[in-house]
Design a protein around this motif. Structure first.
Motif, PDB file in Angstrom:
ATOM      1  N   ALA A 142       0.835  -1.066  -0.066  1.00  0.00           N
ATOM      2  CA  ALA A 142       0.040   0.124  -0.036  1.00  0.00           C
ATOM      3  C   ALA A 142       0.980   1.438   0.040  1.00  0.00           C
ATOM      4  CB  ALA A 142      -0.894  -0.044   1.215  1.00  0.00           C
ATOM      5  N   PHE A 143       1.949   1.265   0.798  1.00  0.00           N
ATOM      6  CA  PHE A 143       2.952   2.151   0.780  1.00  0.00           C
ATOM      7  C   PHE A 143       3.503   2.505  -0.559  1.00  0.00           C
ATOM      8  CE2 PHE A 143       7.608   2.781   1.083  1.00  0.00           C
ATOM      9  CZ  PHE A 143       7.616   4.009   1.708  1.00  0.00           C
ATOM     10  N   CYS A 144       3.836   1.307  -1.110  1.00  0.00           N
ATOM     11  CA  CYS A 144       4.362   1.598  -2.566  1.00  0.00           C
ATOM     12  C   CYS A 144       3.455   2.256  -3.473  1.00  0.00           C
ATOM     13  CB  CYS A 144       5.059   0.311  -2.923  1.00  0.00           C
ATOM     14  SG  CYS A 144       6.366  -0.515  -1.812  1.00  0.00           S
ATOM     15  N   GLY A 145       2.248   1.624  -3.535  1.00  0.00           N
ATOM     16  CA  GLY A 145       1.201   1.972  -4.401  1.00  0.00           C
ATOM     17  C   GLY A 145       0.980   3.603  -4.243  1.00  0.00           C
ATOM     18  N   LEU A 146       0.912   3.752  -2.934  1.00  0.00           N
ATOM     19  CA  LEU A 146       0.354   5.347  -2.951  1.00  0.00           C
ATOM     20  C   LEU A 146       1.675   6.473  -3.173  1.00  0.00           C
ATOM     21  CD1 LEU A 146      -1.572   4.929   0.378  1.00  0.00           C
ATOM     22  CD2 LEU A 146      -2.550   5.730  -1.613  1.00  0.00           C
ATOM     23  N   LEU A 147       2.760   5.931  -3.086  1.00  0.00           N
ATOM     24  CA  LEU A 147       4.134   6.856  -3.266  1.00  0.00           C
ATOM     25  C   LEU A 147       3.946   6.763  -4.899  1.00  0.00           C
ATOM     26  CD1 LEU A 147       6.848   6.102  -0.736  1.00  0.00           C
ATOM     27  CD2 LEU A 147       5.798   8.313  -1.361  1.00  0.00           C
ATOM     28  N   ILE A 148       3.946   5.545  -5.451  1.00  0.00           N
ATOM     29  CA  ILE A 148       3.873   5.486  -7.121  1.00  0.00           C
ATOM     30  C   ILE A 148       2.857   6.625  -7.643  1.00  0.00           C
ATOM     31  CG2 ILE A 148       3.733   3.898  -9.021  1.00  0.00           C
ATOM     32  CD1 ILE A 148       5.042   1.944  -7.486  1.00  0.00           C
ATOM     33  N   ILE A 149       1.578   6.498  -7.004  1.00  0.00           N
ATOM     34  CA  ILE A 149       0.396   7.340  -7.716  1.00  0.00           C
ATOM     35  C   ILE A 149       1.082   8.766  -7.345  1.00  0.00           C
ATOM     36  CG2 ILE A 149      -1.716   8.049  -6.825  1.00  0.00           C
ATOM     37  CD1 ILE A 149      -2.558   5.160  -6.305  1.00  0.00           C
ATOM     38  N   GLN A 150       1.333   9.056  -6.399  1.00  0.00           N
ATOM     39  CA  GLN A 150       1.766  10.547  -5.729  1.00  0.00           C
ATOM     40  C   GLN A 150       3.014  10.810  -6.701  1.00  0.00           C
ATOM     41  OE1 GLN A 150      -0.245  12.348  -4.213  1.00  0.00           O
ATOM     42  NE2 GLN A 150       1.094  14.191  -5.321  1.00  0.00           N
ATOM     43  N   SER A 151       4.092  10.124  -6.795  1.00  0.00           N
ATOM     44  CA  SER A 151       5.128  10.265  -7.946  1.00  0.00           C
ATOM     45  C   SER A 151       4.856  10.605  -9.154  1.00  0.00           C
ATOM     46  CB  SER A 151       5.954   9.150  -7.534  1.00  0.00           C
ATOM     47  OG  SER A 151       7.372   9.292  -8.282  1.00  0.00           O
ATOM     48  N   ILE A 152       3.692   9.954  -9.787  1.00  0.00           N
ATOM     49  CA  ILE A 152       3.321  10.116 -10.964  1.00  0.00           C
ATOM     50  C   ILE A 152       2.821  11.455 -11.179  1.00  0.00           C
ATOM     51  CG2 ILE A 152       1.616   9.102 -12.912  1.00  0.00           C
ATOM     52  CD1 ILE A 152       2.288   6.366 -11.871  1.00  0.00           C
ATOM     53  N   SER A 153       1.912  11.750 -10.306  1.00  0.00           N
ATOM     54  CA  SER A 153       1.330  13.133 -10.161  1.00  0.00           C
ATOM     55  C   SER A 153       2.253  14.149 -10.204  1.00  0.00           C
ATOM     56  CB  SER A 153       0.091  13.225  -8.918  1.00  0.00           C
ATOM     57  OG  SER A 153      -0.070  14.461  -8.803  1.00  0.00           O
TER      58      SER A 153
END
Length: 167
Positions: A142-153
């Motif tokens: 979940a940590f990885c997914g949320l950081l990837i989402i925010q990183s893409i943004s």
């Protein structure tokens, strides 16, 4: 592109609005633990572990929100005095070369452990603890997914900044 950035940001903004309550709950439970232990002589491993679970939840799920509001740790040697375009270039490099790849690797290598934990519904960390270690381990992807989402943004926003467009 700004619409996509807004939708991606909304994910971590909403998670942050929910997860921030973990800090208050954590403080209240810790206060109760101290009160029960030293005033009433009562102690519970499960209640003690609940502070660990809340602390983990706060930091793991709050990382994307921290990136969203730009409150993460940054080494300002090259960044502090840079122009907006140079900052955008540094951030693009950081997201493409450092953050996204490291989160993909972490998610990839942690997934077997998380999946196995869910298969057996892994129990407590300590005898008498919370019988849900599988939930605690689920915070890693979940940590990885949320950081990837925010990183893409952030990456998309920095591409717009690099082009000289306003957000």
């Amino acid at each position: 592109m700004q619409n996509l950035i807004g939708r991606l940001d909304a994910i971590n903004r909403n998670v942050g609005l929910v997860v921030r309550w973990a800090a208050i709950l954590m403080v209240l439970i810790q206060f109760a633990i101290v009160l029960f232990r030293y005033v009433f002589g009562f102690s519970s491993i499960a209640i003690n572990e609940s502070v660990l679970y809340l602390h983990s939840t706060l930091f793991m799920l709050g990382a994307g929100y921290t990136l969203l509001v730009d409150d993460h740790v940054r080494v300002d040697i090259f960044y502090a005095n840079a122009s907006i375009k140079r900052k955008a270039t540094i951030d693009i490099f950081g997201h493409l070369v450092l953050l996204i790849p490291s989160m993909v690797v972490l998610a990839y290598w942690s997934w077997p452990s998380v999946a196995n934990s869910w298969k057996i519904l892994e129990g407590p960390i300590s005898v008498g603890g919370i019988p849900a270690s599988f939930l605690l381990k689920s915070l890693i992807p979940a940590f990885c997914g949320l950081l990837i989402i925010q990183s893409i943004s952030c990456l998309l926003a920095n591409i717009l900044r690099r082009r000289g467009e306003t957000l």
